[in-house]
Design an enzyme around this catalytic site. Structure first.
Site, PDB file in Angstrom:
ATOM      1  N   HIS A 132       0.845  -1.207   0.000  1.00  0.00           N
ATOM      2  CA  HIS A 132       0.000   0.000   0.000  1.00  0.00           C
ATOM      3  C   HIS A 132       0.880   1.258   0.000  1.00  0.00           C
ATOM      4  CE1 HIS A 132      -2.958  -2.819   2.210  1.00  0.00           C
ATOM      5  NE2 HIS A 132      -3.399  -2.680   0.984  1.00  0.00           N
ATOM      6  N   SER A 152      -2.720  -8.129   2.860  1.00  0.00           N
ATOM      7  CA  SER A 152      -3.098  -7.932   4.261  1.00  0.00           C
ATOM      8  C   SER A 152      -3.513  -9.263   4.869  1.00  0.00           C
ATOM      9  CB  SER A 152      -4.243  -6.922   4.363  1.00  0.00           C
ATOM     10  OG  SER A 152      -3.816  -5.670   3.894  1.00  0.00           O
ATOM     11  N   LYS A 186     -15.927  -7.582   5.055  1.00  0.00           N
ATOM     12  CA  LYS A 186     -14.837  -7.900   5.994  1.00  0.00           C
ATOM     13  C   LYS A 186     -15.085  -7.130   7.283  1.00  0.00           C
ATOM     14  CE  LYS A 186     -11.324  -7.948   2.309  1.00  0.00           C
ATOM     15  NZ  LYS A 186     -10.137  -7.223   1.849  1.00  0.00           N
ATOM     16  N   ARG A 231      -2.438  -6.577  -8.327  1.00  0.00           N
ATOM     17  CA  ARG A 231      -1.350  -7.544  -8.199  1.00  0.00           C
ATOM     18  C   ARG A 231      -1.448  -8.664  -9.221  1.00  0.00           C
ATOM     19  NH1 ARG A 231      -2.769  -8.211  -2.042  1.00  0.00           N
ATOM     20  NH2 ARG A 231      -4.692  -7.655  -3.084  1.00  0.00           N
TER      21      ARG A 231
HETATM   22  P1  ADP Z   1      -9.963  -3.776   0.012  1.00  0.00           P
HETATM   23  O1  ADP Z   1     -10.543  -4.413   1.217  1.00  0.00           O
HETATM   24  O2  ADP Z   1     -10.702  -2.561  -0.449  1.00  0.00           O
HETATM   25  O3  ADP Z   1      -9.618  -4.719  -1.111  1.00  0.00           O
HETATM   26  P2  ADP Z   1      -7.154  -3.651   0.771  1.00  0.00           P
HETATM   27  O4  ADP Z   1      -6.718  -2.940   2.000  1.00  0.00           O
HETATM   28  O5  ADP Z   1      -7.035  -5.131   0.769  1.00  0.00           O
HETATM   29  O6  ADP Z   1      -8.627  -3.139   0.549  1.00  0.00           O
HETATM   30  O7  ADP Z   1      -6.392  -3.072  -0.486  1.00  0.00           O
HETATM   31  C1  ADP Z   1      -6.521  -1.751  -0.917  1.00  0.00           C
HETATM   32  C2  ADP Z   1      -5.966  -1.611  -2.312  1.00  0.00           C
HETATM   33  O8  ADP Z   1      -4.582  -1.880  -2.312  1.00  0.00           O
HETATM   34  C3  ADP Z   1      -6.582  -2.584  -3.337  1.00  0.00           C
HETATM   35  O9  ADP Z   1      -6.701  -1.911  -4.572  1.00  0.00           O
HETATM   36  C4  ADP Z   1      -5.562  -3.681  -3.423  1.00  0.00           C
HETATM   37  O10 ADP Z   1      -5.614  -4.357  -4.669  1.00  0.00           O
HETATM   38  C5  ADP Z   1      -4.281  -2.871  -3.277  1.00  0.00           C
HETATM   39  N1  ADP Z   1      -3.154  -3.665  -2.786  1.00  0.00           N
HETATM   40  C6  ADP Z   1      -3.115  -4.486  -1.720  1.00  0.00           C
HETATM   41  N2  ADP Z   1      -1.904  -5.050  -1.561  1.00  0.00           N
HETATM   42  C7  ADP Z   1      -1.134  -4.576  -2.593  1.00  0.00           C
HETATM   43  C8  ADP Z   1       0.217  -4.787  -3.015  1.00  0.00           C
HETATM   44  N3  ADP Z   1       1.030  -5.626  -2.366  1.00  0.00           N
HETATM   45  N4  ADP Z   1       0.638  -4.123  -4.116  1.00  0.00           N
HETATM   46  C9  ADP Z   1      -0.189  -3.296  -4.785  1.00  0.00           C
HETATM   47  N5  ADP Z   1      -1.463  -3.067  -4.445  1.00  0.00           N
HETATM   48  C10 ADP Z   1      -1.940  -3.679  -3.370  1.00  0.00           C
END
Ligand code: ADP
Length: 151
Positions: free
Chosen positions: A18, A130, A42, A92
Site C-alpha cells: 500500500h 493484508s 470484511k 497484483r
Molecule cells: P480492500 O478491502 O478494499 O480490497 P485492501 O486494503 O485489501 O482493501 O487493499 C486496498 C488496495 O490496495 C486494493 O486496490 C488492493 O488491490 C491494493 N493492494 C493491496 N496489496 C497490494 C500490493 N502488495 N501491491 C499493490 N497493491 C496492493
C-alpha cells in the site's frame, strides 16, 4: 485545480504494498487521501481501526500532501465530499483485476466524475497481502519487514 485522489481500502493492516502505491501516486496527484474503510464483506477487523490510522498517519507525518481518514459510506460519495476526481487502486494479479473491474464500473456509474486509476504492484510487493500478514501475525510470526511502521 488540484488533482485529488482517494486511495480506499480496509488496510487491515496497511502494508509496504500500500505504501508503495501511495508514494508512486504522489508523482501523479497533488493530494492523496488514504480512506480507511469498513468493508461490508470484511466486517470484523483484526487490527483496530484507530491504531491503524495512527500508524498510517505516522508514516506520512512529513508529507502534508497525504491525509488519512476513516469512512463508512460509498467510496463514490466519499470522493464527491472531498472533491476527489480519482480513485487509486492497486493491481497484483488477475484475481485483483476481476474484482477491481466490477467495482470501478459501479463507481463510475455512481459518480461519473470519478476516474479509477490502477497502479500495477511493484514486483517486490506482488505477493504481500493484508490477509497473509494477518495470518502470520496471528500465529506470532515476524511481519515487520512487510509494514512501513512498527507494530
Ligand atoms: P480492500 O478491502 O478494499 O480490497 P485492501 O486494503 O485489501 O482493501 O487493499 C486496498 C488496495 O490496495 C486494493 O486496490 C488492493 O488491490 C491494493 N493492494 C493491496 N496489496 C497490494 C500490493 N502488495 N501491491 C499493490 N497493491 C496492493
Amino acid at each position: 485545480m488540484d488533482k485529488i485522489a482517494i486511495f480506499p481500502g480496509s488496510f487491515d493492516p496497511y502494508t509496504m504494498g500500500h505504501h508503495d502505491i501511495v508514494l508512486r501516486s504522489l508523482d501523479l496527484f497533488d493530494q492523496v487521501i488514504i480512506g480507511v474503510g469498513y468493508n461490508s464483506t470484511k466486517k470484523n477487523r483484526y487490527f483496530d481501526i484507530d491504531l491503524m490510522v495512527e500508524k498510517i498517519e505516522g508514516v506520512y507525518r512529513a508529507i502534508p500532501r497525504v491525509k488519512v481518514i476513516v469512512y463508512n459510506e460509498l467510496t463514490s460519495t466519499l470522493a464527491k465530499k472531498h472533491d476527489a476526481g480519482f480513485l487509486i487502486r492497486g493491481l497484483r494479479n488477475t484475481t485483483d483485476f476481476e474484482y477491481e473491474n466490477t467495482i470501478s464500473q459501479m463507481n463510475r456509474y455512481l459518480n461519473d466524475d470519478l476516474e479509477t486509476v490502477f497502479l500495477i504492484t511493484s514486483p517486490q510487493y506482488a505477493s504481500i497481502s493484508s490477509t497473509i500478514i494477518r495470518e502470520v501475525h496471528r500465529y506470532g510470526g515476524n511481519v515487520s519487514e512487510f509494514l512501513p511502521y512498527d507494530i
